[in-house]
Write a protein that holds these residues in place. Structure first.
Motif, PDB file in Angstrom:
ATOM      1  N   ASN A  84     -12.045   1.170  -5.246  1.00  0.00           N
ATOM      2  CA  ASN A  84     -11.944   0.390  -4.017  1.00  0.00           C
ATOM      3  C   ASN A  84     -12.511   0.963  -2.936  1.00  0.00           C
ATOM      4  N   ALA A  85     -13.762   0.709  -2.353  1.00  0.00           N
ATOM      5  CA  ALA A  85     -14.405   1.420  -1.620  1.00  0.00           C
ATOM      6  C   ALA A  85     -13.731   1.258  -0.007  1.00  0.00           C
TER       7      ALA A  85
ATOM      8  N   MET B 226       0.885  -1.084   0.128  1.00  0.00           N
ATOM      9  CA  MET B 226      -0.074   0.183  -0.074  1.00  0.00           C
ATOM     10  C   MET B 226       0.763   1.153  -0.044  1.00  0.00           C
TER      11      MET B 226
ATOM     12  N   ASN C  78      -4.228   0.363  -4.527  1.00  0.00           N
ATOM     13  CA  ASN C  78      -5.473  -0.339  -5.117  1.00  0.00           C
ATOM     14  C   ASN C  78      -5.067  -1.843  -5.707  1.00  0.00           C
TER      15      ASN C  78
HETATM   16  C1  LIG Z   1      -8.285   3.381  -3.301  1.00  0.00           C
HETATM   17  O1  LIG Z   1      -7.106   3.557  -4.505  1.00  0.00           O
HETATM   18  C2  LIG Z   1      -6.907   5.048  -4.617  1.00  0.00           C
HETATM   19  C3  LIG Z   1      -5.925   5.230  -5.801  1.00  0.00           C
HETATM   20  O2  LIG Z   1      -6.280   4.345  -6.831  1.00  0.00           O
HETATM   21  C4  LIG Z   1      -6.347   5.469  -3.229  1.00  0.00           C
HETATM   22  O3  LIG Z   1      -5.982   6.997  -3.463  1.00  0.00           O
HETATM   23  C5  LIG Z   1      -7.101   5.395  -2.129  1.00  0.00           C
HETATM   24  O4  LIG Z   1      -6.781   5.803  -1.191  1.00  0.00           O
HETATM   25  C6  LIG Z   1      -7.786   3.755  -2.213  1.00  0.00           C
HETATM   26  N1  LIG Z   1      -8.645   3.723  -1.194  1.00  0.00           N
HETATM   27  C7  LIG Z   1      -8.687   2.950  -0.174  1.00  0.00           C
HETATM   28  C8  LIG Z   1      -9.952   2.658   0.769  1.00  0.00           C
HETATM   29  O5  LIG Z   1      -7.886   2.145  -0.146  1.00  0.00           O
END
Ligand SMILES: *[C@@H]1O[C@H](CO)[C@@H](O)[C@H](O)[C@H]1NC(C)=O
Ligand SMILES: *[C@@H]1O[C@H](CO)[C@@H](O)[C@H](O)[C@H]1NC(C)=O
Ligand SMILES: *[C@@H]1O[C@H](CO)[C@@H](O)[C@H](O)[C@H]1NC(C)=O
Ligand SMILES: *[C@@H]1O[C@H](CO)[C@@H](O)[C@H](O)[C@H]1NC(C)=O
Ligand SMILES: *[C@@H]1O[C@H](CO)[C@@H](O)[C@H](O)[C@H]1NC(C)=O
Ligand SMILES: *[C@@H]1O[C@H](CO)[C@@H](O)[C@H](O)[C@H]1NC(C)=O
Length: 933
Positions: free
Chosen positions: A95-96, A48, A54
């Protein structure tokens, strides 16, 4: 007497962790997300950090950062979305959310605009009460979909794996097959799966490749075993598979039809990947193993079971490790030119083989066990969060929770079919969840990433706090392969070898007598680990359900004809058989058996540890030097631990002797090691400007050894906060910006030891804060793709990745676990003493009354016969000897109480504070309750 006991109980009552009401942890996003993390060769992670946040656009990777093919698609009303891996042909899901626990990582995705959500929960169970389950080489993926807009939608989900789960080399040839099972399981449907293996199977072989400096490095992938991907069938959800067809063709088939052909491609073997010769980024062919699930029309009222699918992914090998043993039928000559036994390398099989004859049976069990594994993992997580919050708050709880899965990635449990193992019937065992029977077992560990050694003593020692908190029985099972090898006669040097094999899975020893140069460190560690294992009879996590249940499990091939059919078999692991409680018993038996070895190690420390030669410590990247104070502390504490072991085993002259030596050395040490200004301990005797973080002092407090005076702790507690660098006080003053995460946590537990670790003042203690805030900061900022425990100047870790030493982050929990264990042991001892006095009083009373009445009767009879009585020693003696016989029983009881050791008729040592209670025995009686259905 009763009053006395009650008072004593009240005095001993320990403030325990106040379990706050269970709270969700929705808002914590770790920077490394474990996905399927289960064994040295089954580990999938999502990074991450580095702006990749993601799962729907990033391939999960192995800990070496090599990508693994694990991809996923979601189809909603005929439109396809990408939810896992990098499949740019389709739009990425949103990605919720992400929710992580100690055992699981659950992602929720939606399409756009959001009409349907998909929750993908990756669960690598943490079941410390149950070593057998913990050792299964599989991880779960649970998929569930939901309608978000109140409308029904046609929903299908797809996922695939490829040959990169087996090897990094794309030209390795792959074989695959579909598999199915569970047909003999009543009440539920079976399962559908796919598996693949390398065509060229090379047992125990890892591949090596040259790094940029030309050094040959292991890729840490093993050229042996199968990757298995399977899904539980259900009436409501249609699952289809595809095996060995090209990736693009397979994905398109799903995107177009929402289903897979259910066929296995017959053009096999084929390479993991075939690339275009003219354009290497173009992949021409890539056989994949895919599963898809059709949920039909999913609306707001669709039952959960009709919109979810349960998958399992596993990496399965048999045999697991090679192990060096002596061959009594032959002889050879050692490097010291002395005769010794010949050597025999044996192969050890996985623990699960003791119970499941085939991979299919194992998989049937694993899939049907999901509810239990999930519940046990959730219970552990809840308990862990409650305890960790109570000791140091929310952030510390996140740190220990996210550290947990990788501890178990390093270990594999074997079924010990050797002669020594067979003799271990009541010794080193794990319990089969199906039969409830003990299985001789050992646990092997890979020193992941730092060099691949097997059973490295200075890697086991750092994660001791986790073991003591969660699963003390693992400790003797981890130490046994070392003890056996050290006793085999194949290894002559006195101090324990650093490890028992250069590279996992080859525990083939060091019959050349070569070992890494840190003998004092490892000798001290072995003695301290041995004594630690003997202490925890009652695990801190004992409140968790220790019942081993197998629901709806029936297997005709596992039940012999005389057995009742195992329908709804429920193996209840009563208190006496809670695996976590077995640890102390095993450790006592082990210490008794290896006493000679332990004593030799204590003697070695006596000779070497006060003025250590030019040796290294665990943190050998700082190089070696003479007179390192860290080693002196380790040696002194090691001797004191031996003294405690000796005392417990009734070897009181050894106990007194090493107690004396350790005290004497401590006094000399304190004269030499304290800086002239009295502000801190130096890192060597002879340099006033150098100092280190003295993590080894943790052992003194952890094991209640009471070797170093309070003034030493006060001095260090005042010193550390003044030194804090970006990630806490540095490990070594020569490298002010470097730290080690395990030692940060260990040292934090040496701050202000007189404070109750759960008290607000202990939590606010500047010394503890300097260490734990540094650790927490690293957990927020690290940019490694997986967790690394050695923090360098730039704030991340070069090497030292996903090592089990992360279990050291449990330091405060381990400390508390042992404090409780000691208080309990003392309480039992006092209770026993109380009972003994009471019984003695009753006995004496009954005896006196008996004697008096007997004499009265005799006198009366004699008088009737006309005799005159002068004295009656004979009868009195008989009465006395009967009393002495009973007294012997009580005497044993008392010996238990004072020395905490008792030998049963069979010569098996047991631990009075773990076993032997009436309640416990009752529990043990009803351990296994077959329930006919
Ligand atoms: C989902 O992905 C985006 C980048 O693609 C990121 O900025 C965001 O923090 C992510 N959300 C979660 C809940 O991981
Ligand atoms: C383990 O030993 C075998 C020989 O028995 C050897 O071929 C293999 O390369 C070794 N594995 C590793 C990882 O060193
Ligand atoms: C099997 O795979 C090969 C290579 O991708 C492909 O050419 C062939 O058409 C496939 N066979 C079937 C029956 O799908
Ligand atoms: C090579 O293949 C990749 C992937 O298919 C493609 O994007 C790229 O344009 C190709 N490069 C050339 C020079 O053809
Ligand atoms: C170790 O320390 C002792 C005590 O200060 C000293 O006599 C000895 O020379 C030192 N050893 C080395 C190799 O520096
Ligand atoms: C102490 O260590 C420092 C750093 O390694 C070195 O520069 C210094 O010379 C040493 N002092 C003594 C007395 O050895």
């Amino acid at each position: 007497m009763l009053l006395f006991s009650l008072l004593l109980l009240a005095a001993l009552a320990l403030p325990t962790a106040h379990a706050e009401p269970p709270k969700d942890e929705p808002d914590y996003t770790p920077i490394w997300v474990p996905l399927a993390v289960r064994s040295p060769y089954l580990g999938a992670w999502l990074s991450m950090s580095r702006n990749q946040k993601n799962l729907a656009r990033e391939d999960p990777h192995f800990w070496t950062t090599q990508p693994l093919g694990w991809k996923g698609l979601l189809r909603v009303d005929g439109e396809t979305w990408n939810w896992m891996g990098d499949l740019t042909e389709w739009p990425a899901c949103n990605n919720a959310s992400l929710r992580t626990t100690a055992a699981s990582s659950a992602f929720t995705f939606t399409n756009e605009p959001p009409t349907v959500s998909l929750t993908a929960e990756f669960l690598s169970p943490i079941t410390p009460a149950d070593l057998f389950r913990q050792s299964l080489p599989f991880s779960y993926l649970h998929l569930s979909v939901e309608s978000l807009d109140g409308q029904p939608h046609a929903v299908e989900a797809y996922s695939e794996i490829n040959g990169l789960w087996l090897a990094d080399e794309e030209d390795e040839e792959l074989l695959w097959d579909s598999l199915s099972g569970g047909e003999d399981k009543k009440g539920e449907d079976g399962w559908t799966g796919v598996k693949a293996r390398l065509k060229d199977q090379r047992n125990f072989v890892e591949t090596y490749k040259q790094d940029e400096f030309g050094t040959w490095m292991s890729t840490d992938r093993i050229m042996h075993g199968e990757i298995v991907y399977a899904a539980q069938a259900s009436e409501a959800v249609e699952t289809s598979f595809s095996a060995g067809h090209d990736a693009m063709a397979t994905r398109r088939e799903f995107a177009e039809t929402g289903r897979l052909s259910g066929t296995s491609n017959s053009t096999s073997p084929r390479p993991i990947r075939t690339r275009s010769l003219s354009n290497s980024s173009e992949i021409l062919d890539e056989p994949v193993l895919a599963l898809s699930h059709s949920f039909g029309r999913v609306g707001p009222s669709t039952k959960a079971s009709h919109r979810s699918a349960l998958l399992a992914i596993g990496h399965v090998r048999d045999p697991l490790v090679q192990y060096m043993t002596p061959d009594p039928s032959g002889s050879s000559t050692g490097p010291d030119s002395k005769p010794r036994l010949a050597e025999k390398v044996i192969e050890l099989r996985p623990l699960w083989r003791s119970t499941f004859p085939t991979l299919e049976k194992l998989l049937s069990f694993f899939l049907s066990d999901y509810d239990h594994a999930k519940q046990a993992s959730e219970d552990f997580n809840t308990k862990l969060y409650a305890d960790a919050r109570a000791v140091d708050g929310e952030e510390y709880a996140h740190v220990v929770a996210i550290s947990t899965r990788q501890i178990y990635q390093a270990m594999e449990a074997v079924w010990d079919e050797s002669e020594e193992g067979k003799r271990a019937e009541e010794g080193l065992v794990a319990y089969s969840p199906v039969t409830g029977e003990p299985v001789p077992a050992m646990v092997f560990m890979k020193e992941i990433s730092s060099n691949g050694n097997v059973q490295t003593v200075d890697v086991i020692a750092p994660f001791l706090p986790h073991l003591l908190y969660a699963s003390p029985s693992l400790l003797p099972l981890l130490l046994e392969p070392i003890y056996r090898y050290m006793s085999s006669g194949l290894y002559v040097p006195t101090p324990p070898a650093h490890d028992i094999g250069d590279h996992y899975p080859n525990a083939t020893g060091h019959n050349d007598f070569l070992y890494a140069g840190l003998p004092i460190e490892e000798t001290g560690n072995m003695l301290l680990l041995a004594w630690a294992g003997m202490q925890v009879a009652e695990p801190a996590t004992e409140g968790l359900d220790a019942r081993v249940k197998v629901r709806e499990w029936w297997d005709s091939t596992l039940a012999s004809s005389s057995d009742p059919p195992r329908i709804g078999w429920e193996a209840r692991v009563g208190k006496g058989r809670d695996h976590r409680r077995e640890g102390a018993r095993m450790a006592w038996a082990q210490a008794r058996e290896r006493y000679g070895l332990l004593k030799g190690w204590a003697k070695y420390l006596e000779e070497e540890c006060l003025y250590p030669g030019d040796q290294r410590t665990t943190d050998d990247f700082f190089g070696s030097s003479p007179n390192q104070t860290s080693l002196v502390i380790k040696g002194i504490l090691g001797m004191r631990a031996f003294s405690e072991i000796a005392s417990s085993l009734g070897e009181s002259s050894d106990a007194d002797y090493y107690r004396g030596v350790s005290s004497k050395y401590r006094d000399i040490f304190l004269d030499l090691a304290v800086a002239k200004d009295g502000s801190h301990l130096m890192s060597t005797y002879n340099n006033q400007t150098l100092w280190i973080t003295h993590y080894n002092l943790y052992f003194d407090l952890l094991l209640g050894l009471d070797v170093f005076p309070q003034s030493v702790y006060d001095m260090q507690t005042a010193f550390y906060p003044k030194q804090a660098g970006p990630y806490g006080p540095p490990l070594d003053s020569r490298f002010p910006n470097r730290a080690k995460t395990d030692w940060l946590a260990w040292a934090s537990a040496t701050c202000s030891p007189l404070l109750d670790p759960f008290s607000p003042s202990a939590r606010a203690d500047p010394c503890r804060r300097s260490f734990l805030d540094g650790l927490a900061r690293y957990f927020r900022e690290d940019v490694n793709a997986v967790f690394g425990d050695s923090i360098n100047e730039e704030g991340w870790s070069v090497g030292f990745l996903v090592r089990p030493v992360a279990g050291g982050h449990y330091s405060l929990l381990g400390l508390q676990a042992l404090r409780q264990a000691r208080v309990r042991a003392m309480r039992r001892m006092k209770e026993r003493e109380g009972r003994w006095w009471f019984e003695l009083a009753v006995l004496v009373g009954v005896g006196l009354v008996g004697l008096v009445s007997w004499r009265a009767v005799r006198r009366w009879r004699n008088r009737r016969r006309g005799y005159v009585e002068l004295g009656a020693p004979g009868g009195g003696r008989r009465r006395l000897s009967a009393a002495a016989g009973m007294g012997a029983v009580d005497g044993a009881d008392e010996r238990r109480g004072s020395e905490m050791s008792v030998w049963s008729a069979g010569g098996t040592p047991t631990v009075p504070f773990a076993l032997g209670d009436e309640d416990d025995e009752e529990d043990a009686e009803e351990e296994v309750i077959p329930r006919r259905g």
